[in-house]
Scaffold this motif. Structure first.
Motif, short mmCIF file in Angstrom:
data_model
loop_
_atom_site.label_atom_id
_atom_site.label_comp_id
_atom_site.label_asym_id
_atom_site.label_seq_id
_atom_site.Cartn_x
_atom_site.Cartn_y
_atom_site.Cartn_z
N MET A 161 -7.88 7.94 -2.39
CA MET A 161 -7.15 9.08 -2.17
C MET A 161 -6.95 9.23 -0.48
SD MET A 161 -8.17 11.79 -4.88
CE MET A 161 -7.16 12.90 -4.64
N LYS A 162 -7.73 8.86 0.25
CA LYS A 162 -7.74 8.91 1.65
C LYS A 162 -7.06 7.90 2.17
CE LYS A 162 -12.39 10.97 2.56
NZ LYS A 162 -13.84 10.64 3.24
N HIS A 163 -7.13 6.74 1.72
CA HIS A 163 -6.31 5.65 2.13
C HIS A 163 -4.87 5.94 1.72
CE1 HIS A 163 -9.39 2.09 2.64
NE2 HIS A 163 -9.76 3.33 3.15
N ARG A 164 -4.50 6.88 0.79
CA ARG A 164 -3.10 7.11 0.45
C ARG A 164 -2.69 8.29 1.41
NH1 ARG A 164 -2.96 5.50 -6.03
NH2 ARG A 164 -3.82 3.39 -5.70
N GLY A 165 -3.36 8.86 2.44
CA GLY A 165 -3.07 9.71 3.00
C GLY A 165 -3.25 11.22 2.45
N LEU A 166 -4.14 11.31 1.41
CA LEU A 166 -4.48 12.81 0.80
C LEU A 166 -5.56 13.34 1.55
CD1 LEU A 166 -3.93 11.97 -2.70
CD2 LEU A 166 -2.25 12.99 -1.46
#
Length: 814
Positions: A135-140
């Motif tokens: 999720m962090k890698h996807r900008g969340l």
């Protein structure tokens, strides 16, 4: 603030994890989201297996480890095809720790509860990290919080008890200062007050989510799984099952205890006191409504909310005359099982105190028997009680509903429904609250029981009939086509869902539990397995479907001899084959007794008059208190056709051949022309009117030539018809000279019966009987002078098939 929990199947693949991430992203647009995740589907079991293998010095524990490793690394690569190095580094580090732990277990040959908790914790630790980092890698804006830093327990490893004072304070303090939109937490895992890793037991991820929801007093707890809520029953076994919109906490706990895997009962406790609703949702179908569990009143008119079951049950019975009036037996029995840590699922005791029955997990049955017999070895030696009786291969089914106590007849309807389908009940348990009615049945009957009960309590009174047809020649083919044509009508107007689930001819047979596709049944049958009568019965029995009906469309004695087998399995029998009902009187009476004993309909309307309601009318007369005094009838459509078409301008051979070609005679016309067929019919009517007689008691005056009677084959018989034409012309000439019609007449009077060819004068009701018509005149106490007359087509494939069809529908309407 929202608390969501995603189970193992919801995070069981990269595709499903992407669904989870999308749901969390959508929720985070309007709310702060707390997400509890389970281990990747199946991983907890694989960790336990690897630990057990290592403990047992089995070298293949490394293979189990490699499977776990591959599962996680593949998910990472699929979720993050690029820029995944940091995630892989962390996960591989954890996997190395896991491998070292397994190696240690292998070396010391021990797997303690404490070590087991540490072992299984890797499942949630890995899944939660992978999801949060993706999720962090996807900008969340998502953060991972280790549940072990929040949930504090005692040191009761594998099923730790929560210290709510410390835990609630930890949770509240953390989330008061947390600023991220999404918080990911591993479920199931916790730490003791001394800092040791613990777990919350089976269903622990649900429990984690409930603890968080209660501590933060959120408006609702959402449990996301792979089904759209709690179903009325197991949808894998009952295709008509559907999600329950709303259900109470108590109902949910009862259903969960009795096998509904969607929710683990202890989950409910933290939110129960605070009246926080639980919403069961489907990760794969997030738009589905799901099930809301709360204390709110529902508008449901159905007293039963769900039907559940537990499989692999053993029934223990402690019994003996020495138990009666002696206190302490129950206490000693339950203490023995408690000391062995054996959970009791069901208890029932007769008021006579002569026996106590307990339902437990089948895997613990042997241990239970050994310990109980040891506890009561003195009483057993003195023959005061019997050694414990253990029955395996059982299952518990349960009706659940808060309002069942306010509705009369629920248990009666449950047990009668099961009884009608030959489902034997081994034990019954019902509490005074009447929220649950439980019954112990054979494991093999579970699917039929759930389908039968679901049909009774949840479906719009549509009754499913499963039909197995042997004999798809001329009549059988018409029957199949009639069923195909009328299926929609039956379902919409009579609430009968009629399926043909088995078909057989003399060569091949086919079966389909879901119903044979009737648009291609001929092609399917041509490719079917080799047919045997015993094989057809065994397949029908093995399918064990509710409301099963065997339909015999043959004239085969071997088929008729199997009726008793079908009836003993509570499979109804519908027959146009006259052999069984005209067989030896004791066999006829046996079939009648079996039909009553096993509640299996035995209908044979087409035995007499094809589709005419002759037997049904006779039975109604008898049932209403009338008494038959005599019967006069023309019962052979084939013989009536023959003599209506035979004259001095035709040949007897040609007329018989025409009757056979048009399907009015049996394949062997001697059965019709010898009078045996008519004799069987009047015998059946006599028996149905209450008279006991056999076929040899009927006087049969044959009109056939002596050579015709002695013929040894069908071909030889036809040859005699040609050579003996003058014999038959003489019969016709005699009748014509008296201005009479030839009719083959059956009579029953004063306990005696006869059949034979008669010359019928003008004015007699039989005189103008045309074509293949039959006529029956019942003289009774109520109809002493003017008889009740039934008249109409008594032969032909279509009318015979319609008679069989009517019997099937009659069963459906009962």
């Amino acid at each position: 603030m929202k608390v969501l929990k995603f189970g193992g199947t919801s995070v069981g693949s990269s595709k499903n994890i992407n669904n989870v991430i999308k749901i969390l992203e959508d929720y985070s647009k309007t709310d702060l989201v707390i997400c509890v995740v389970s281990a990747v589907g199946g991983v907890t079991d694989k960790l336990l297996l690897a630990g057990k293998q290592a403990q047992n010095k089995e070298d293949n524990y490394t293979e189990s480890f490699n499977t776990i490793k591959d599962i996680h690394l593949n998910i990472i690569r699929e979720l993050n095809p690029s820029n995944n190095a940091s995630i892989l580094d962390f996960v591989e580090g954890k996997l190395n720790e896991l491998k070292s732990l397994l190696d240690g277990i292998y070396l010391i040959n021990e797997l303690s509860p404490k070590t087991s908790d540490k072992l299984v914790s890797y499942g949630e630790i890995l899944s939660s990290y992978i999801i949060s980092e993706t999720m962090k890698h996807r900008g969340l804006v998502a953060e991972l919080k280790n549940s072990q830093e929040l949930i504090v327990t005692n040191s009761n490893f594998s099923k730790a008890e929560v210290n709510y004072n410390i835990t609630n304070r930890n949770i509240q303090e953390y989330f008061q200062s947390a600023s991220q939109k999404i918080t990911i937490l591993p479920g199931f895992i916790s730490k003791s007050v001394t800092g040791e890793q613990t777990t919350l037991g089976r269903g622990g991820s649900d429990f984690t989510a409930a603890i968080l929801a209660a501590a933060l007093k959120v408006e609702q707890l959402e449990i996301w799984t792979d089904v759209s809520g709690m179903f009325t029953t197991n949808p894998k076994l009952v295709k008509q099952a559907y999600p329950i919109d709303r259900i109470s906490y108590q109902e949910a706990m009862e259903l969960s205890h009795f096998g509904a895997k969607v929710l683990y009962p202890p989950t409910v406790q933290p939110v129960l006191d605070l009246n926080i609703p639980i919403h069961i949702k489907n990760t794969l179908e997030p738009e589905s409504a799901g099930t809301i569990i709360s204390n709110e009143e529902t508008n449901s008119t159905n007293a039963v909310k769900g039907i559940s079951n537990i499989s692999n049950i053993a029934l223990l019975t402690l019994q003996g005359s020495g138990m009666v009036g002696i206190p302490g037996f129950s206490k000693r029995l339950f203490e023995t099982l408690s000391q062995e840590k054996i959970n009791i699922i069901l208890i029932t005791q007769a008021s006579s105190e002569h026996s106590i029955c307990l339902g437990i997990d089948e895997a613990e049955a042997e241990k239970a028997k050994i310990s109980i017999d040891k506890t009561f070895e003195n009483e057993i030696a003195l023959h005061k009680i019997d050694p414990i009786i253990v029955e395996n291969g059982l299952s518990i089914i349960a009706l659940v509903g808060d309002n069942m106590k306010n509705h009369q007849g629920i248990s009666g309807k449950m047990f009668s429904t099961l009884g009608k389908n030959n489902i034997n009940i081994r034990a019954i348990a019902q509490g005074a609250s009447e929220k649950n009615i439980s019954a112990v049945i054979l494991e093999k009957d579970v699917k039929k029981a759930l389908n039968t009960l679901h049909e009774q309590f949840f479906e719009s009174k549509t009754k499913q009939l499963n039909v197995f047809i042997t004999g798809v020649g001329n009549v059988g083919e018409r029957l199949v086509e009639q069923i195909k044509q009328q299926r929609k009508y039956l379902k919409e107007n009579l609430k009968i869902n009629l399926r043909i689930t088995g078909l057989s001819n003399s060569r091949t047979m086919i079966f389909n539990e879901e119903g044979i596709d009737l648009s291609t049944w001929k092609e399917q049958l041509a490719e079917g397995e080799k047919a045997t009568l015993e094989g057809f019965f065994e397949n029908t029995k093995a399918l064990n479907l509710r409301n099963s009906i065997f339909v015999d469309v043959t004239a085969n004695a071997d088929v008729a001899n199997l009726y008793a087998n079908y009836l003993r399995e509570s499979i109804g029998v519908v027959a146009c084959n006259k052999i069984a009902c005209s067989s030896d009187l004791e066999n006829y009476k046996l079939l009648k007794r079996l039909s009553l004993k096993y509640n299996a309909p035995f209908l044979f309307e087409t035995n007499v008059g094809a589709g005419l309601p002759i037997i049904d009318t006779l039975n109604n007369l008898i049932a209403s208190g009338d008494k038959i005094t005599s019967i006069h009838a023309v019962l052979s459509g084939s013989l009536n056709f023959v003599f209506n078409n035979f004259n001095d301008k035709t040949k007897f051979y040609d007329v018989v051949k025409q009757a056979a070609a048009e399907g009015y005679t049996e394949p062997d016309p001697r059965i019709d022309l010898s009078g045996v067929d008519v004799a069987r019919k009047i015998l059946i009517l006599a028996r149905e009117s209450g008279v006991e007689m056999n076929l040899e008691d009927i006087q049969n005056t044959s009109f056939l030539s002596s050579s015709g009677l002695k013929s040894e084959s069908v071909d030889d018989f036809y040859k005699t018809l040609i050579s003996d034409e003058s014999h038959y012309q003489n019969i016709y000439a005699s009748a014509k000279a008296k201005d009479c019609q030839l009719k083959y007449v059956a009579q029953f009077n004063n306990g005696k019966a006869s059949v034979g060819l008669e010359e019928i004068p003008q004015g007699h009701p039989f005189y103008n009987l045309k074509g293949k018509d039959n006529i029956v005149m019942f003289y009774t106490q109520r109809y002493p002078e003017q008889p009740m007359i039934i008249k109409g087509a008594g032969a032909g494939a279509d009318v015979t098939a319609s008679g069989l069809f009517a019997d099937i529908i009659r069963i459906g309407n009962d």
